[in-house]
Design an enzyme around this catalytic site. Structure first.
Site, PDB file in Angstrom:
ATOM      1  N   HIS A  99      33.358  35.449  39.559  1.00  0.00           N
ATOM      2  CA  HIS A  99      34.138  36.304  38.665  1.00  0.00           C
ATOM      3  C   HIS A  99      35.574  36.425  39.167  1.00  0.00           C
ATOM      4  CE1 HIS A  99      32.162  38.785  41.717  1.00  0.00           C
ATOM      5  NE2 HIS A  99      33.265  39.515  41.715  1.00  0.00           N
ATOM      6  N   HIS A 101      38.824  38.961  39.145  1.00  0.00           N
ATOM      7  CA  HIS A 101      39.273  40.339  38.897  1.00  0.00           C
ATOM      8  C   HIS A 101      40.695  40.306  38.338  1.00  0.00           C
ATOM      9  CE1 HIS A 101      36.283  42.595  41.439  1.00  0.00           C
ATOM     10  NE2 HIS A 101      36.206  41.438  42.061  1.00  0.00           N
TER      11      HIS A 101
HETATM   12  P1  5GP Z   1      33.120  41.592  44.061  1.00  0.00           P
HETATM   13  O1  5GP Z   1      33.139  42.647  45.132  1.00  0.00           O
HETATM   14  O2  5GP Z   1      31.840  40.787  44.095  1.00  0.00           O
HETATM   15  O3  5GP Z   1      34.353  40.740  44.026  1.00  0.00           O
HETATM   16  O4  5GP Z   1      33.167  42.380  42.701  1.00  0.00           O
HETATM   17  C1  5GP Z   1      32.037  42.797  42.000  1.00  0.00           C
HETATM   18  C2  5GP Z   1      32.523  43.823  41.020  1.00  0.00           C
HETATM   19  O5  5GP Z   1      31.516  44.030  40.061  1.00  0.00           O
HETATM   20  C3  5GP Z   1      32.825  45.193  41.649  1.00  0.00           C
HETATM   21  O6  5GP Z   1      34.195  45.497  41.460  1.00  0.00           O
HETATM   22  C4  5GP Z   1      31.896  46.142  40.899  1.00  0.00           C
HETATM   23  O7  5GP Z   1      32.535  47.357  40.572  1.00  0.00           O
HETATM   24  C5  5GP Z   1      31.538  45.373  39.654  1.00  0.00           C
HETATM   25  N1  5GP Z   1      30.212  45.654  39.140  1.00  0.00           N
HETATM   26  C6  5GP Z   1      29.054  45.639  39.856  1.00  0.00           C
HETATM   27  N2  5GP Z   1      28.022  45.895  39.035  1.00  0.00           N
HETATM   28  C7  5GP Z   1      28.538  46.080  37.796  1.00  0.00           C
HETATM   29  C8  5GP Z   1      27.951  46.367  36.540  1.00  0.00           C
HETATM   30  O8  5GP Z   1      26.727  46.518  36.366  1.00  0.00           O
HETATM   31  N3  5GP Z   1      28.795  46.487  35.469  1.00  0.00           N
HETATM   32  C9  5GP Z   1      30.145  46.320  35.599  1.00  0.00           C
HETATM   33  N4  5GP Z   1      30.880  46.447  34.510  1.00  0.00           N
HETATM   34  N5  5GP Z   1      30.726  46.034  36.780  1.00  0.00           N
HETATM   35  C10 5GP Z   1      29.927  45.916  37.859  1.00  0.00           C
END
Ligand code: 5GP
Ligand code: ZN
Length: 142
Positions: A99, A101
């Site tokens: 993903h 951001h």
């Molecule tokens: P990472 O830390 O892997 O780069 O980012 C994962 C992101 O996914 C985090 O910013 C977290 O807030 C978001 N996230 C985790 N679970 C969910 C969810 O069920 N729904 C949404 N909309 N965001 C999520």
């Protein structure tokens, strides 16, 4: 992937606030809203992260980003945006479905920050060349 949260979001099995969708890409609000409008852009096809992202999927994912970033820019009074992609736990990846951001920036004191140390004062030409050579060797680039 059966137990992947973002695959479940793609399949509509868990709710999300979608802002963009087509046959290959989905964008939805990040639950954490680090800053107002914080959005995640994902390929619908599961990939763990950049290390196993097929180039065609990467191209399709990134070609949507300027349009979505500009929609955020028009929707909110942001002054800039950090576009961030975390790969593996050491790099703060917590959801193992690739993903991107999109994090709108409103001021230097908003809720997003990066520690970005500048080591240029320890520049060593030989070491620099060795590092570049190690990468070039993998890319077979001269
Ligand atoms: P990472 O830390 O892997 O780069 O980012 C994962 C992101 O996914 C985090 O910013 C977290 O807030 C978001 N996230 C985790 N679970 C969910 C969810 O069920 N729904 C949404 N909309 N965001 C999520
Ligand atoms: Zn997935």
């Amino acid at each position: 992937m059966d137990d992947c949260i973002f695959c479940k979001i793609v399949r509509g099995e868990i709710p999300s606030e979608k802002v963009y969708e087509d046959d290959q890409v989905l964008a939805f609000l990040d639950l954490s809203q680090v800053t107002k409008g914080h959005t995640l852009v994902i390929p619908k096809k599961h990939a763990r992260n950049v290390f196993d992202l097929p180039p065609e999927t990467a191209a399709e994912l990134f070609r949507r980003i300027p349009k979505i970033a500009n929609a955020l820019k028009t929707a909110f009074p942001l002054e800039g945006m950090n576009i961030l992609n975390n790969n593996e736990e050491i790099a703060s990846q917590t959801v193992f479905h690739c993903h991107i951001h999109l994090i709108p920036r409103y001021s230097k004191k908003d809720d997003f920050g990066l520690i970005w140390k500048d080591n240029s004062d320890t520049y060593d030409e030989e070491e620099f060349k060795k590092r570049a050579e190690a990468i070039r060797e993998q890319l077979k680039y001269t």
